[in-house]
Design a protein around this motif. Structure first.
Motif, PDB file in Angstrom:
ATOM      1  N   PHE A  62       0.847  -1.201   0.247  1.00  0.00           N
ATOM      2  CA  PHE A  62      -0.300   0.121  -0.541  1.00  0.00           C
ATOM      3  C   PHE A  62       0.763   1.251  -0.090  1.00  0.00           C
ATOM      4  CE2 PHE A  62      -3.092  -2.695   1.795  1.00  0.00           C
ATOM      5  CZ  PHE A  62      -3.922  -3.052   0.763  1.00  0.00           C
TER       6      PHE A  62
ATOM      7  N   GLY B 116      -6.923   3.057  -0.361  1.00  0.00           N
ATOM      8  CA  GLY B 116      -5.577   3.348   0.380  1.00  0.00           C
ATOM      9  C   GLY B 116      -5.534   4.130   2.084  1.00  0.00           C
TER      10      GLY B 116
ATOM     11  N   ARG C 148      -4.982   0.873   8.034  1.00  0.00           N
ATOM     12  CA  ARG C 148      -5.579  -0.780   7.706  1.00  0.00           C
ATOM     13  C   ARG C 148      -6.476  -1.448   8.434  1.00  0.00           C
ATOM     14  NH1 ARG C 148      -1.816  -4.805   4.376  1.00  0.00           N
ATOM     15  NH2 ARG C 148      -4.346  -5.769   3.962  1.00  0.00           N
TER      16      ARG C 148
ATOM     17  N   TRP D 131      -2.277   2.584  -4.639  1.00  0.00           N
ATOM     18  CA  TRP D 131      -3.750   2.132  -4.686  1.00  0.00           C
ATOM     19  C   TRP D 131      -3.951   0.442  -4.326  1.00  0.00           C
ATOM     20  CZ3 TRP D 131      -8.745   5.266  -2.062  1.00  0.00           C
ATOM     21  CH2 TRP D 131      -8.122   6.677  -1.556  1.00  0.00           C
TER      22      TRP D 131
ATOM     23  N   SER E 193      -0.627   5.554   0.743  1.00  0.00           N
ATOM     24  CA  SER E 193      -0.688   5.209  -1.222  1.00  0.00           C
ATOM     25  C   SER E 193      -0.614   6.711  -1.799  1.00  0.00           C
ATOM     26  CB  SER E 193      -2.059   4.848  -1.047  1.00  0.00           C
ATOM     27  OG  SER E 193      -2.368   3.179   0.255  1.00  0.00           O
TER      28      SER E 193
END
Length: 352
Positions: free
Chosen positions: A184, A220, A337, A188, A224
Motif C-alpha cells: 500500500f 488507500g 489498514r 492504492w 498510498s
C-alpha cells in the motif's frame, strides 16, 4: 394459453413454498444446526456461517422464481408492443440511434417525466437521483445521462480500473490472499475487506455455496499517494472541445461510494480523511457532502457527492475524447489498514 396456465401453476407453487415455516431464517436464540432444513434444502453438516438471515440453496431458488414472476409483467408489455407494431424493431433502433446523437435533435421527442413527489433536497444530490426540469417547465422533468464504474464482481463491463490513469498498485495475487502492508506504500490497492475475505474462505470449503459475487474495492492509506481518475464524457459531441472549457458545461455531479462492509468506529471517514481535486482545482471541505437515503449499509450512508468547482476544466484525451480529472488523496493521518483504510468501490457521474 398454455404459457399462462404454466405461469399460474408456478405462482401457486411459489405461494405454497413461502407458506412453509422452515423457509424463514432461524430465530437468533436457536442454533442453526437445530433448524429444520425444509424444502429439501441441502445444508453442510457444520454451516460455515451461522448468522440470522443466511438463506439456503432452495431459498435462493424461490427468490429466483419470485423475480421471474415480476419480470412477466415486462414480458407481457413487450408482447403487446410486438403484436401491435409490425415495425417494432426499426422503431426501437431509431430511438436508440436518436439517443446516441446519430439523428438530428428534434426528430424524436424526448420522453417527459412527471415531477418527483418526494422532497428531492433531502438526498443532497437532487438531479442525479430525481432528474431535472426540462427548460423552465417545472411540470416536465427528464433524466440526465448517468455513467458509472464499479469494482464489484462479477463485472461484465464498466470496471473501475478503466477510469484509473495512475496511482494504483498492480497485484496479480489471488484476491483471497492477504496483502502485505508494504504493497500500500505508493499506490492504492484492489483488495477485499477482512470480513469479506474470511467469509469467502469459509464458503469456498463447501464449493462456494453458489455465491459468485465479491466486494472488491480500491483501498488507500496516507502512504498510498494520490489516485488519479479521469471520468470520460459519454455523450455525442457536436463542436470542438478545448482544454480550458469549463467542466460544468459537460459534467453536473460526481459521486464516490465506499465499500459496504462492517468495520469499527475508527475506520476512514470519506468526508474528513479524503482530499479531492476535480478538474485541476482543489475541492473545499464544505463542497463534499454525504448522500442520504440513497445507499446505506448498517444504517451508514456510504456515498458522497463531490461538487465540481466553477473553475474546473476538462482533460483532453485522444482526438475528441475528453473527460473530467478527479484526484483522490488520503490526508487523514490516523487512517490505517488495521482501523479501516479508505475505500472506493463505485464512481458515478452525471452529464449535463
Amino acid at each position: 394459453m398454455l404459457i399462462w396456465d404454466i405461469c399460474l401453476i408456478l405462482l401457486r407453487w411459489v405461494a405454497k413454498m413461502l407458506s412453509i415455516p422452515s423457509c424463514y431464517p432461524c430465530p437468533r436464540k436457536i442454533d442453526q444446526r437445530d433448524c429444520k432444513v425444509g424444502m429439501n434444502g441441502e445444508r453442510p453438516k457444520d454451516p460455515p456461517v451461522k448468522v440470522r438471515g443466511i438463506q439456503k440453496k432452495k431459498h435462493h431458488e424461490v427468490m429466483g422464481w419470485m423475480l421471474a414472476m415480476h419480470m412477466l409483467d415486462a414480458v407481457d408489455l413487450a408482447l403487446d408492443i410486438m403484436g401491435g407494431n409490425a415495425n417494432w424493431r426499426e422503431d426501437v433502433m431509431k430511438r436508440e440511434e436518436s439517443i446516441k446523437g446519430v439523428f438530428k435533435a428534434g426528430d424524436y421527442e424526448e420522453v417527459a417525466l412527471p415531477p418527483p413527489v418526494t422532497d428531492v433536497k433531502k438526498t443532497g444530490i437532487e438531479s442525479l437521483l430525481h432528474g431535472a426540469p426540462i427548460g423552465k417547465d417545472e411540470s416536465k422533468w427528464h433524466m440526465h445521462r448517468i455513467s458509472c464504474r464499479t469494482s464489484f464482481l462479477p463485472n461484465i463491463s464498466g470496471h473501475l480500473e478503466s477510469i484509473i490513469e495512475s496511482g494504483m498498485t498492480k497485484d496479480d495475487e489471488d484476491m483471497l490472499q492477504s496483502r502485505p502492508d508494504s504493497l500500500f506504500d505508493g499506490g492504492w490497492v484492489m483488495d477485499v475487506g477482512k470480513v469479506e475475505r474470511e467469509t469467502k474462505q469459509k464458503v469456498m470449503k463447501y464449493g462456494g455455496l453458489g455465491y459468485i459475487d465479491m466486494k472488491t474495492a480500491l483501498y488507500g492509506i496516507p502512504s498510498s499517494g494520490t489516485l488519479n481518475l479521469v471520468l470520460p464524457y459519454e455523450l455525442p459531441v457536436t463542436e470542438p472541445v478545448k482544454t480550458d472549457s469549463p467542466a460544468s458545461k459537460y459534467f453536473n455531479a460526481v459521486v464516490l461510494c465506499e465499500v459496504n462492509e462492517k468495520r469499527g468506529d475508527k475506520e476512514c471517514n470519506m468526508l474528513a480523511d479524503l482530499t479531492f481535486e476535480v478538474g485541476g482545482v482543489t475541492v473545499p471541505r464544505d463542497a463534499v457532502s454525504r448522500i442520504h437515503g440513497a445507499a446505506s449499509y448498517l444504517k451508514k450512508d456510504i456515498c458522497i457527492h463531490v461538487m465540481i468547482p466553477d473553475d474546473a476544466v476538462l482533460s483532453l484525451k485522444n482526438g475528441n475524447e475528453f473527460g473530467l480529472a478527479v484526484d483522490v488523496t488520503v490526508t487523514g493521518s490516523e487512517v490505517s489498514r488495521e482501523n479501516g483504510a479508505c475505500s472506493i468501490s463505485h464512481v458515478i457521474w452525471e452529464h449535463t
